[in-house]
Design a protein around this motif. Structure first.
Motif, PDB file in Angstrom:
ATOM      1  N   ALA A 499      -6.715  -5.239   6.623  1.00  0.00           N
ATOM      2  CA  ALA A 499      -5.768  -5.365   5.578  1.00  0.00           C
ATOM      3  C   ALA A 499      -4.448  -6.233   5.919  1.00  0.00           C
ATOM      4  O   ALA A 499      -3.903  -5.815   6.948  1.00  0.00           O
ATOM      5  CB  ALA A 499      -5.302  -4.239   5.077  1.00  0.00           C
ATOM      6  N   ASP A 500      -4.255  -7.176   4.945  1.00  0.00           N
ATOM      7  CA  ASP A 500      -3.082  -7.698   5.095  1.00  0.00           C
ATOM      8  C   ASP A 500      -1.968  -6.678   4.725  1.00  0.00           C
ATOM      9  O   ASP A 500      -2.248  -5.913   4.349  1.00  0.00           O
ATOM     10  CB  ASP A 500      -2.826  -9.377   4.283  1.00  0.00           C
ATOM     11  N   ALA A 501      -0.666  -7.098   5.033  1.00  0.00           N
ATOM     12  CA  ALA A 501       0.330  -6.153   5.026  1.00  0.00           C
ATOM     13  C   ALA A 501       1.148  -6.645   3.949  1.00  0.00           C
ATOM     14  O   ALA A 501       1.773  -7.533   4.053  1.00  0.00           O
ATOM     15  CB  ALA A 501       1.052  -6.050   6.200  1.00  0.00           C
ATOM     16  N   LEU A 502       1.721  -5.919   3.097  1.00  0.00           N
ATOM     17  CA  LEU A 502       2.818  -6.377   2.123  1.00  0.00           C
ATOM     18  C   LEU A 502       4.158  -5.566   2.437  1.00  0.00           C
ATOM     19  O   LEU A 502       4.153  -4.205   2.550  1.00  0.00           O
ATOM     20  CB  LEU A 502       2.589  -5.706   0.668  1.00  0.00           C
ATOM     21  N   PHE A 503       5.298  -6.007   2.732  1.00  0.00           N
ATOM     22  CA  PHE A 503       6.384  -5.479   3.198  1.00  0.00           C
ATOM     23  C   PHE A 503       7.289  -5.563   2.026  1.00  0.00           C
ATOM     24  O   PHE A 503       7.799  -6.512   1.698  1.00  0.00           O
ATOM     25  CB  PHE A 503       7.008  -6.302   4.455  1.00  0.00           C
ATOM     26  N   ILE A 504       7.409  -4.230   1.646  1.00  0.00           N
ATOM     27  CA  ILE A 504       8.369  -3.989   0.189  1.00  0.00           C
ATOM     28  C   ILE A 504       9.781  -3.892   0.746  1.00  0.00           C
ATOM     29  O   ILE A 504      10.241  -3.007   1.560  1.00  0.00           O
ATOM     30  CB  ILE A 504       7.815  -2.896  -0.405  1.00  0.00           C
ATOM     31  N   ASN A 505      10.732  -4.748   0.265  1.00  0.00           N
ATOM     32  CA  ASN A 505      12.294  -4.641   0.568  1.00  0.00           C
ATOM     33  C   ASN A 505      12.768  -3.424  -0.172  1.00  0.00           C
ATOM     34  O   ASN A 505      12.724  -3.322  -1.221  1.00  0.00           O
ATOM     35  CB  ASN A 505      12.789  -6.083  -0.053  1.00  0.00           C
ATOM     36  N   LYS A 506      13.386  -2.797   0.790  1.00  0.00           N
ATOM     37  CA  LYS A 506      14.266  -1.500   0.310  1.00  0.00           C
ATOM     38  C   LYS A 506      15.483  -1.823   0.157  1.00  0.00           C
ATOM     39  O   LYS A 506      16.544  -1.362   0.905  1.00  0.00           O
ATOM     40  CB  LYS A 506      14.091  -0.540   1.076  1.00  0.00           C
ATOM     41  N   ASN A 516      -2.490  -0.660   1.291  1.00  0.00           N
ATOM     42  CA  ASN A 516      -3.461  -0.520  -0.052  1.00  0.00           C
ATOM     43  C   ASN A 516      -3.238  -1.096  -1.373  1.00  0.00           C
ATOM     44  O   ASN A 516      -2.667  -0.386  -2.211  1.00  0.00           O
ATOM     45  CB  ASN A 516      -3.675   0.869   0.017  1.00  0.00           C
ATOM     46  N   HIS A 517      -2.840  -2.308  -1.234  1.00  0.00           N
ATOM     47  CA  HIS A 517      -2.636  -3.150  -2.236  1.00  0.00           C
ATOM     48  C   HIS A 517      -3.502  -3.951  -3.113  1.00  0.00           C
ATOM     49  O   HIS A 517      -3.077  -4.331  -4.152  1.00  0.00           O
ATOM     50  CB  HIS A 517      -1.311  -4.203  -1.836  1.00  0.00           C
ATOM     51  N   GLY A 518      -4.595  -4.144  -2.447  1.00  0.00           N
ATOM     52  CA  GLY A 518      -5.858  -4.747  -3.237  1.00  0.00           C
ATOM     53  C   GLY A 518      -5.946  -6.211  -3.205  1.00  0.00           C
ATOM     54  O   GLY A 518      -6.687  -6.654  -3.488  1.00  0.00           O
ATOM     55  N   ALA A 519      -4.897  -6.918  -2.421  1.00  0.00           N
ATOM     56  CA  ALA A 519      -4.830  -8.140  -2.072  1.00  0.00           C
ATOM     57  C   ALA A 519      -5.581  -8.390  -0.689  1.00  0.00           C
ATOM     58  O   ALA A 519      -5.240  -9.064   0.047  1.00  0.00           O
ATOM     59  CB  ALA A 519      -3.805  -8.799  -2.169  1.00  0.00           C
ATOM     60  N   ASN A 520      -6.817  -8.072  -0.614  1.00  0.00           N
ATOM     61  CA  ASN A 520      -7.642  -8.052   0.624  1.00  0.00           C
ATOM     62  C   ASN A 520      -9.153  -8.226   0.155  1.00  0.00           C
ATOM     63  O   ASN A 520      -9.703  -7.434  -0.754  1.00  0.00           O
ATOM     64  CB  ASN A 520      -7.524  -6.947   1.335  1.00  0.00           C
ATOM     65  N   THR A 521      -9.880  -8.664   0.934  1.00  0.00           N
ATOM     66  CA  THR A 521     -11.323  -8.825   1.019  1.00  0.00           C
ATOM     67  C   THR A 521     -11.678  -8.514   2.513  1.00  0.00           C
ATOM     68  O   THR A 521     -11.645  -9.675   3.395  1.00  0.00           O
ATOM     69  CB  THR A 521     -11.865 -10.335   0.594  1.00  0.00           C
ATOM     70  N   LEU A 522     -12.171  -7.384   2.673  1.00  0.00           N
ATOM     71  CA  LEU A 522     -12.259  -6.897   4.007  1.00  0.00           C
ATOM     72  C   LEU A 522     -13.783  -7.070   4.350  1.00  0.00           C
ATOM     73  O   LEU A 522     -14.187  -6.829   5.767  1.00  0.00           O
ATOM     74  CB  LEU A 522     -11.781  -5.570   4.264  1.00  0.00           C
ATOM     75  N   LEU A 556      -7.611 -15.759  -5.292  1.00  0.00           N
ATOM     76  CA  LEU A 556      -6.776 -15.633  -6.070  1.00  0.00           C
ATOM     77  C   LEU A 556      -6.479 -14.267  -6.692  1.00  0.00           C
ATOM     78  O   LEU A 556      -7.570 -13.620  -7.181  1.00  0.00           O
ATOM     79  CB  LEU A 556      -6.859 -16.511  -7.484  1.00  0.00           C
ATOM     80  N   TYR A 557      -5.464 -13.438  -6.173  1.00  0.00           N
ATOM     81  CA  TYR A 557      -5.100 -12.228  -6.601  1.00  0.00           C
ATOM     82  C   TYR A 557      -3.918 -11.972  -7.595  1.00  0.00           C
ATOM     83  O   TYR A 557      -2.923 -12.421  -7.454  1.00  0.00           O
ATOM     84  CB  TYR A 557      -4.595 -11.367  -5.147  1.00  0.00           C
ATOM     85  N   LYS A 558      -4.498 -11.482  -8.555  1.00  0.00           N
ATOM     86  CA  LYS A 558      -3.563 -11.183  -9.973  1.00  0.00           C
ATOM     87  C   LYS A 558      -2.698  -9.816  -9.579  1.00  0.00           C
ATOM     88  O   LYS A 558      -3.212  -8.866  -9.148  1.00  0.00           O
ATOM     89  CB  LYS A 558      -4.256 -11.175 -11.324  1.00  0.00           C
ATOM     90  N   ASN A 559      -1.314  -9.932  -9.899  1.00  0.00           N
ATOM     91  CA  ASN A 559      -0.428  -8.856  -9.754  1.00  0.00           C
ATOM     92  C   ASN A 559      -0.384  -8.173 -10.891  1.00  0.00           C
ATOM     93  O   ASN A 559      -0.128  -8.425 -12.078  1.00  0.00           O
ATOM     94  CB  ASN A 559       0.762  -9.247  -9.261  1.00  0.00           C
TER      95      ASN A 559
END
Length: 654
Positions: A499-506, A516-522, A556-559
């Protein structure tokens, strides 16, 4: 001339209206219904929007831009050398239509889009490979003539100089209003003559002239990111590759289009020899008004192809890669039952076809190279040869150990430099014992905070996935909380996609990782490569266009994150200034009660390709009213609006 057009008009929140003043137009979007806040989530809408693609190497990300300036992003998608460059134009319903092939299949690398001839639509530049130095080529310039793309390479005056093309960029180096062209190319080979890297100065009327630049021409890099790290409104460059140290080049903005190497001045001493760089993204991560840099790092194919192993004990799978030079290597392993061999492959070096067969047991029984799954029992491969003298793979069964496991030995021999790399997979493996220490494919990413002319290393704020083999990064405020996040493209295991990683800015104090964000095709035989972050459907959520390497596809991944009533947004579409300057390099300043934000119109991130993201997105958190929005073009021309409501698209310029 500095022109300031100021609008000071209060708009009631949620009141639908459109107004125009001196080239500035606002258009409210559809009202967002109150929703329940949730984690950042994406869904694959590739087929739904008409994005259909064949497996191929994507080679360093897409080029996203509004090609026809109709207010919706379009896609220019590369596929390296197996299929032509693809152009997808947007429709009013936010679907896409694939256009006829722009030109014949070629060894295409980086792609860049911009309006170089100032005729109101965006043109396309494609960096072309030079046949390992045997046939140096200029970039292909596809001039957009009212929607018809014409090969304008010769007409523009750039056809006489070429190299091993990797990355081409549109950038106004002397701030004279028109766009110059730079090429950053691969290392010269086979007696190549002329400069490695090339600058073409825009001399007007769609024409370019070669501009000598001693410092630029000797930059040792294959990729470049255009930014403005010292905030002087003169473009700067971050030059990099996976094989050479990253360097920083400050533009001088002069008629000679010169640069000064400021690497040691701006980087911490510990980072002045930073290699393995795969991509760069910019974002103001702490909302202090300057651009910080995320440096993704990893090992590419030729670096991986040297004593690399992935062993998954859970699924009993062994994958390996090794160099294709003259060599002789081996590995021992055990199994409970027979083993299955598959995906044995070598990347041929040169036009001559080379077969590397499989030899079984002490008798060296020859089989075809096991590309598809081939079952090998112990009886088929008894013993191991005393003499190995032919190029190929060798597998032998050596009996059982005390626990009853089958013992196997596999070796491979190359009598000369036959391939760029060697690959193989074995299923049913219980344990492994390689003849070497497997290399660690992970290289730590770097996060640089811009501190007024120097960068500080704040990589300690990043999650553990930043230590992996990462091939790309894009930036955007995916949850509309005013703080920019990063999406990191991970290569994964040798054969297994991760899975690619989404780094959320705190809030600028650290980053939290989401896988586990859904923007993956594994479930595909491909790896993470590069992509772009932007709002394709103008709904206020940042979406992703991601590309795979190694025979992957575009996605193309829709948010679909439920932003809720608490998180608002703003979209600013920057067109041409009143003086006719295009959007590249324009600065956008947004001031609201809870944040002051800054963006620079450009690519946002880059590996080999360059985007033009002139529809900029800002998350506003709970601010439903914006105090001011100001756009300053690179010639100093500016426009400003004040006291406007959130959740809408506001147009600047023409």
């Amino acid at each position: 001339m500095f022109k300031n057009t100021t609008l000071n008009k209060l708009m009631l929140i949620g009141l639908p209206m459109t107004f125009t003043l001196a080239g500035c137009t606002t258009e409210p979007s559809k009202t967002l219904a109150p929703l329940i806040d949730s984690k950042i989530t994406f869904t694959d809408v590739s087929k739904e929007v008409g994005l259909r693609d064949k497996p191929a190497w994507k080679y360093g990300g897409p080029s996203v831009a509004d090609i026809n300036n109709d207010g919706i992003y379009d896609f220019v998608l590369g596929n390296h050398d197996t299929t032509p460059v693809k152009l997808y134009l947007s429709n009013k319903d936010k679907t896409y239509t694939e256009q006829p092939d722009l030109f014949n299949r070629a060894d295409s690398h980086g792609i860049a889009t911009a309006d170089f001839d100032q005729d109101g639509d965006n043109d396309i530049l494609v960096a072309l490979g030079g046949g390992n130095g045997t046939n140096p080529k200029p970039p292909m310039l596809l001039r957009n003539d009212n929607g018809i793309f014409v090969d304008g390479t010769k007409d523009a005056g750039i056809s006489h100089m070429g190299a091993r093309g990797r990355s081409a960029r549109w950038v106004d180096l002397d701030n004279d209003g028109d766009l110059d062209l730079i090429q950053v190319n691969a290392e010269q080979m086979n007696g190549e003559k002329g400069p490695r890297n090339i600058i073409f100065k825009n001399i007007g009327k769609g024409q370019f002239a070669y501009q000598a630049s001693a410092a630029f021409e000797h930059i040792d890099a294959e990729k470049v990111f255009v930014t403005d790290f010292n905030h002087d409104n003169i473009p700067d460059l971050v030059a990099f590759s996976s094989y050479t140290p990253l360097t920083l080049w400050q533009g001088q903005g002069d008629d000679k289009l010169t640069f000064t190497d400021v690497t040691t001045k701006m980087l911490p001493k510990s980072l002045t020899d930073l290699g393995f760089v795969t991509a760069v993204a910019e974002a103001d991560i702490d909302n202090d008004g300057d651009l910080d840099l995320y440096i993704s790092r990893g090992k590419l194919w030729y670096q991986i192809a040297n004593n690399a192993i992935s062993f998954n004990e859970e699924i009993k799978r062994l994958d390996l890669r090794d160099e294709g030079n003259k060599s002789h290597d081996g590995i021992s392993f055990t199994s409970k039952k027979e083993v299955n061999l598959l995906s044995f492959y070598h990347f041929p070096r040169g036009p001559k076809k080379v077969v590397l067969p499989l030899y079984l047991g002490g008798a060296k029984t020859r089989l075809d190279t096991p590309v598809k799954s081939t079952t090998i029992t112990p009886d088929m491969a008894k013993g191991f040869p005393d003499v190995i003298n032919e190029s190929g793979w060798y597998l032998g069964y050596l009996g059982d150990d005390e626990q009853g496991n089958h013992r196997w030995r596999m070796e491979w021999l190359l009598k000369s430099n036959l391939a760029w790399d060697m690959r193989a997979s074995v299923i049913g493996v219980e344990s492994i014992q390689p003849d070497w220490t497997p290399q660690n494919l992970g290289v730590p990413d770097v996060l640089l905070r811009n501190e007024g002319g120097k960068f500080s290393d704040i990589s300690a704020l990043l999650p553990k996935q930043s230590l992996d083999n990462n091939w790309g990064v894009s930036s955007g405020d995916f949850n509309n909380d005013t703080y920019n996040d990063f999406f990191v493209y991970r290569f994964g295991e040798l054969k297994q996609r991760v899975a690619d990683a989404l780094f959320i800015n705190k809030q600028g104090k650290g980053f939290e990782s989401s896988l586990n964000h859904g923007a993956n095709t594994l479930d595909i035989d491909a790896h993470g490569d590069m992509g772009a972050a932007f709002d394709y459907d103008l709904d206020g959520n940042i979406d992703l266009l991601n590309g795979d390497d190694d025979n992957g596809q575009w996605h193309l991944y829709k948010n679909i994150t439920a932003q809720g009533k608490h998180n608002h947004y703003l979209l600013t579409q920057v067109g041409y200034s009143e003086t006719g300057i295009d959007a590249i390099g324009a600065e956008i300043f947004v001031s609201a009660a809870k944040s002051n934000q800054y963006k620079r119109v450009g690519s946002g991130s880059a590996a080999h390709s360059q985007s033009l993201l002139n529809i900029a997105h800002f998350g506003l958190a709970t601010d439903s009213l914006i105090d001011s929005i100001k756009v300053v073009w690179r010639d100093g021309t500016s426009e400003e609006v004040k006291q406007v409501s959130s959740n809408q698209l506001i147009k600047f310029g023409r």
